[in-house]
Design an enzyme around this catalytic site. Structure first.
Site, mmCIF file in Angstrom:
data_model
loop_
_atom_site.group_PDB
_atom_site.id
_atom_site.type_symbol
_atom_site.label_atom_id
_atom_site.label_comp_id
_atom_site.label_asym_id
_atom_site.label_seq_id
_atom_site.Cartn_x
_atom_site.Cartn_y
_atom_site.Cartn_z
ATOM 1 N N LYS A 53 -23.183 -7.282 4.045
ATOM 2 C CA LYS A 53 -21.777 -7.717 4.044
ATOM 3 C C LYS A 53 -21.212 -7.703 5.459
ATOM 4 C CE LYS A 53 -21.179 -6.263 -0.735
ATOM 5 N NZ LYS A 53 -20.831 -5.221 -1.689
ATOM 6 N N GLN A 97 -17.773 0.399 -1.691
ATOM 7 C CA GLN A 97 -19.030 0.096 -2.384
ATOM 8 C C GLN A 97 -19.229 1.030 -3.576
ATOM 9 O OE1 GLN A 97 -20.953 -2.519 -1.689
ATOM 10 N NE2 GLN A 97 -22.531 -2.019 -3.177
ATOM 11 N N ASP A 120 -12.561 -7.353 -3.672
ATOM 12 C CA ASP A 120 -13.548 -7.226 -4.758
ATOM 13 C C ASP A 120 -12.979 -7.736 -6.082
ATOM 14 O OD1 ASP A 120 -16.142 -6.257 -4.345
ATOM 15 O OD2 ASP A 120 -15.424 -4.212 -3.987
HETATM 16 N N1 GUN Z 1 -21.733 -2.456 -6.313
HETATM 17 C C1 GUN Z 1 -22.473 -3.445 -6.868
HETATM 18 N N2 GUN Z 1 -21.837 -4.640 -6.742
HETATM 19 C C2 GUN Z 1 -20.678 -4.387 -6.094
HETATM 20 C C3 GUN Z 1 -19.615 -5.219 -5.664
HETATM 21 O O1 GUN Z 1 -19.580 -6.437 -5.877
HETATM 22 N N3 GUN Z 1 -18.597 -4.576 -5.015
HETATM 23 C C4 GUN Z 1 -18.592 -3.235 -4.800
HETATM 24 N N4 GUN Z 1 -17.546 -2.703 -4.174
HETATM 25 N N5 GUN Z 1 -19.578 -2.440 -5.180
HETATM 26 C C5 GUN Z 1 -20.617 -3.020 -5.824
#
Ligand code: GUN
Length: 283
Positions: A53, A97, A120
């Protein structure tokens, strides 16, 4: 019939190009779009996702901040960090995350993120906006899946879409987005009595359960669109999805591969949401 491949890498590349142009325009106005990524603990998969990311941000000309915290950080201390990022004018998007360590309540942490920075789309304000058809951030994976389905040119109105999986991150928002596109939507999950009865009727199937070979060829209607959200390893350690790809591609009309399908689109849609947040902040 062999299904046509839906190329997530190509679509994500195009979207990243559009994001880069929008980011350059914002930088020109003196507001570089900024994303904060918060990682708690040392889960190896999460560490890789987060690294990607941040790398994506750099490549598209976004400012990014990676905050790493020890697994032992208290919930209170983490909430204080989220508050600080909410107040930081250089940060337009905040991503914490998941999963978080057991002693931290994820709902409380997500709830602490300012909804206008919740790129998100996990905050109840954004989840509720999606539920009620109001503007808000859409969760990146289902948002990316919708873009992949769009490339097929299939009009979803009146089509039967089956979502396999009911997570807050994928299954539920996916079903709502398909509903918003006027599909007739069925949600299946671990307690569904006979999954194949439902998937065999589907014009579109989205599989997001995290178990390989969940969708097999005899469970698919000929010509259907199959979107594979899964990310698993087979017995040889090779990356694979939730769909028995080689067999299902002989029945489906369209199919996403793993890797190279949904994964790159999830990452691309995070950039889109962050740009939307930054542009809104400039208005
Ligand atoms: N863990 C797995 N997928 C995601 C996501 O799309 N966003 C976040 N913040 N954590 C995750």
């Amino acid at each position: 019939m062999t299904a046509r491949l839906i190329d997530g890498n190509a679509l994500a590349q195009r979207i990243r190009g559009e994001v880069a142009a929008r980011a350059a325009a914002l930088r020109g106005q003196g507001t570089p779009p900024g994303l904060a990524v918060v990682l708690v603990g040392d889960d190896p998969a999460s560490a890789i996702y987060v690294k990607h990311k941040v790398k994506d941000c750099e490549a598209a000309g976004l400012h990014s901040v990676l905050e790493k915290h020890d697994a032992g950080i208290s919930e209170q201390a983490l909430l204080a960090r989220v508050s600080a990022l909410n107040a930081d004018p250089a940060i337009h998007g905040i991503l914490v995350q998941m999963p978080l360590p057991k002693h931290i309540d994820p709902h409380r942490v997500i709830g602490a993120i300012a909804p206008h920075k919740d790129v998100d789309g996990f905050h109840v304000a954004n989840a509720g906006a999606l539920m009620t058809g109001q503007p808000g951030f859409k969760a990146c994976t289902p948002y990316g899946c919708m873009k992949l389905i769009e490339t097929t040119g299939i009009d979803l109105r009146g089509r039967h879409a089956v979502v396999v999986g009911r997570s807050n991150i994928v299954g539920k928002p996916m079903a709502l987005l398909l509903l918003q596109a006027h599909a007739t939507v069925t949600i299946c999950h671990s307690m569904t009595a006979d999954l194949a009865v439902h998937t065999r009727q589907a014009d579109v199937v989205v599989v997001a359960v995290g178990r390989r070979n969940t969708l097999r060829a005899d469970m698919v209607k000929p010509g259907a669109v199959v979107i594979d959200v899964g990310m698993n390893r087979n017995e040889y350690g090779k990356l694979c999805g939730d769909v028995d790809f080689d067999a299902v591609r002989e029945v489906a009309g369209w199919i996403t591969p793993v890797p190279g399908g949904v994964g790159p689109m999830t990452r691309a849609m995070l950039l889109v949401n962050t740009l939307d947040a930054a542009e809104a902040a400039c208005r």
